[in-house]
Scaffold this active site. Structure first.
Site, mmCIF file in Angstrom:
data_model
loop_
_atom_site.group_PDB
_atom_site.id
_atom_site.type_symbol
_atom_site.label_atom_id
_atom_site.label_comp_id
_atom_site.label_asym_id
_atom_site.label_seq_id
_atom_site.Cartn_x
_atom_site.Cartn_y
_atom_site.Cartn_z
ATOM 1 N N ALA A 3 0.824 -1.215 0.000
ATOM 2 C CA ALA A 3 0.000 0.000 0.000
ATOM 3 C C ALA A 3 0.859 1.266 0.000
ATOM 4 O O ALA A 3 1.930 1.259 0.628
ATOM 5 C CB ALA A 3 -0.903 0.006 1.228
ATOM 6 N N PRO A 4 0.441 2.328 -0.709
ATOM 7 C CA PRO A 4 -0.837 2.513 -1.406
ATOM 8 C C PRO A 4 -0.915 1.910 -2.808
ATOM 9 O O PRO A 4 -1.952 2.022 -3.449
ATOM 10 C CB PRO A 4 -0.980 4.032 -1.471
ATOM 11 C CG PRO A 4 0.434 4.529 -1.499
ATOM 12 C CD PRO A 4 1.233 3.576 -0.658
ATOM 13 N N GLY A 5 0.154 1.328 -3.312
ATOM 14 C CA GLY A 5 -0.006 0.572 -4.550
ATOM 15 C C GLY A 5 0.696 1.137 -5.761
ATOM 16 O O GLY A 5 0.526 0.624 -6.878
ATOM 17 N N ASP A 10 -0.584 -6.317 2.245
ATOM 18 C CA ASP A 10 -0.274 -5.247 3.202
ATOM 19 C C ASP A 10 -0.963 -5.605 4.507
ATOM 20 O O ASP A 10 -2.014 -6.218 4.509
ATOM 21 C CB ASP A 10 -0.744 -3.875 2.712
ATOM 22 C CG ASP A 10 0.033 -2.742 3.379
ATOM 23 O OD1 ASP A 10 0.974 -2.216 2.750
ATOM 24 O OD2 ASP A 10 -0.297 -2.396 4.537
ATOM 25 N N ASP A 38 0.465 -10.127 7.437
ATOM 26 C CA ASP A 38 1.770 -9.691 7.930
ATOM 27 C C ASP A 38 2.836 -10.415 7.115
ATOM 28 O O ASP A 38 2.921 -11.649 7.154
ATOM 29 C CB ASP A 38 1.882 -10.033 9.424
ATOM 30 C CG ASP A 38 3.170 -9.490 10.033
ATOM 31 O OD1 ASP A 38 4.132 -9.235 9.277
ATOM 32 O OD2 ASP A 38 3.209 -9.329 11.258
ATOM 33 N N CYS A 74 12.922 3.872 1.568
ATOM 34 C CA CYS A 74 13.128 5.303 1.302
ATOM 35 C C CYS A 74 13.880 5.896 2.490
ATOM 36 O O CYS A 74 13.593 7.002 2.923
ATOM 37 C CB CYS A 74 11.817 6.029 0.997
ATOM 38 S SG CYS A 74 10.574 5.881 2.266
#
Ligand SMILES: C[S@@+](CC[C@H](N)C(=O)[O-])C[C@H]1O[C@@H](n2cnc3c(N)ncnc32)[C@H](O)[C@@H]1O
Length: 429
Positions: A251-253, A272, A298, A370
């Site tokens: 997510a968010p995809g 997710d 998970d 990130c």
């Protein structure tokens, strides 16, 4: 009745700084209280305040020796937003100060209104000099300055400075629907100047950001907003027709859709652990006309959701500190603490170990974050490679500096967000 923008900005900042909500969450909860025409001001006040928090607070402190406002999160939010407006926005003096004083009363801080008035007037007229310490100068928490200095001894001042820059708005073109040249021409027809990205083949960078809703290609599914660094995941994963692909933290995809845009004949499972966020994956895939099996689960516990069929490709876009995207999310600086990189690294190691067992021999796993902190990147992957005899490094992304086990893009390099990639292949027995 709408709420005045400075009141809303103080409420947003209180949610982030006192309750630990993300800026996106706080804006989603509070911004609708402001009139539509005032929402850009709420946004500018909130982003600017969080970008420059240590500087703004140092100046307010210099003017208020007792510092009582630090114990009152709403007053703190109001003062910081006012301080940013005084120095960073072009609102005329009298309007901004009297609106801030009025906001103090509306927030039931009438007793502080004289102080708010005096501090904001002084900041406009004669702002105090800033202390020379690096945390204030770079508007970063001191622990992060230290972590960046250790990680990037030559580059850290530039990294710190670029974390305040306004990021570009980068788009991804679905090349099954339009070539990049056609997309650039369509944008030019709308009067929007844009340039091709420098490393990602589908990237287009707008010279002036705009509201996503103003771009028709977004609703039609042939454009997606995505930083150029994030656009490197799908080409690196490079699934073949018929491959079973797992996007383990989907997510968010954005990357799930990219994978299917590039390889519609792959069969994708988008996992997710947040069912609310997984709905965003479904919406994004539907917008792009793509289908995947979307599952709540998970990733560290595959026995709960895996059917035992190996995947030929796995993308682990791991949860991380987000230190590479501070320029887009300045709240990150104040929501993290010094223990977070190691805490996240423990989670990342567990995810990598659990997912490796799902990878087919000869298959490929792309590890991405990130983050720009080696604890979450190089250390996680190097340690994994040292222990996992059947794992070997595979192709490199077209950007980033080699760190040993992976590649690090620092924020602002090539205009991109900070990102880390490691591509691992499972050796056949
Ligand atoms: C960096 S974001 C992923 C972004 C996504 N890959 C994309 O391109 O849009 C991390 C995601 O991991 C999810 N997540 C965190 N821990 C997880 C876990 N143990 N299992 C599955 N998902 C997890 C979070 O809910 C969050 O949506």
């Amino acid at each position: 009745m709408s709420t005045p923008p400075r009141v809303v900005a103080a409420l947003v900042l209180e949610r982030v700084l006192a309750r630990g909500e993300t800026l996106d969450e706080a804006l989603a909860a509070q911004a609708p209280r402001a009139a539509e025409r005032d929402r850009p001001l709420v946004q500018a006040l909130a982003y600017g305040s969080l970008r420059w928090l240590t500087r703004l607070e140092a100046q307010i402190s210099a003017l208020t020796p007792r510092n009582d406002w630090r114990r009152d999160p709403l007053l703190r939010g109001l003062l910081v937003a006012g301080a940013w407006e005084a120095q960073g926005l072009s609102t005329p003096d009298h309007a901004a100060v009297s609106e801030a004083v009025d906001a103090a009363r509306r927030l039931r801080r009438g007793r502080a209104s004289g102080m708010v008035n005096a501090v904001l007037r002084r900041l406009r007229r004669d702002p105090p000099a800033l202390p020379a310490d690096e945390a204030t100068q770079y508007a970063l928490p001191a622990w992060l300055v230290e972590a960046l200095r250790r990680a990037w001894p030559d580059d850290w001042p530039g990294v710190a400075e670029r974390s305040h820059a306004h990021p570009p708005m980068t788009l991804r073109v679905n090349r099954r629907q339009a070539s990049r040249e056609a997309a650039l021409a369509a944008l030019a027809e709308q009067g929007r100047e844009a340039d091709p990205g420098t490393v990602a083949p589908e990237a287009v960078v707008l010279r002036t950001p705009c509201a996503a809703s103003e771009l028709p290609g977004l609703a039609e599914g042939w454009l997606t907003v995505q930083d150029e660094a994030a656009q490197l995941a799908a080409p690196l994963l490079d699934p073949r027709p018929g491959d079973r692909v797992l996007e383990a933290c989907a997510a968010p995809g954005g990357k799930a859709l990219h994978i299917l845009e590039r390889q519609p004949e792959a069969s994708l499972m988008a996992l997710d652990r947040s069912s609310r966020r997984l709905q965003q994956v479904r919406d994004n895939l539907a917008r792009g006309g793509c289908e995947a099996e979307c599952r709540v689960g998970d990733a560290a516990e595959p026995e709960r959701w895996w059917d035992g069929e190996p995947f030929q490709r796995i993308l682990l876009d791991a949860p991380c500190t987000g230190t590479g995207v501070i320029r887009r999310h300045p709240d990150i600086k104040w929501l993290r603490d010094p223990a977070d990189p190691e805490r996240m690294a423990a989670v990342q190691r567990a995810l990598l170990g659990a997912l490796w067992r799902l990878l087919a021999p000869g298959g490929r796993l792309v590890y991405a974050t990130c983050s720009i902190l080696p604890a979450e990147n190089e250390a996680v992957v190097a340690d994994f490679l040292a222990r996992q005899g059947d794992a070997a490094p595979a192709p490199a992304p077209p950007a980033g500096r080699p760190t040993g086990a992976g590649y690090q893009i620092l924020p602002g390099e090539g205009g991109m967000d900070g990102f880390f990639y490691a591509c691992l292949e499972r050796q056949s027995a």
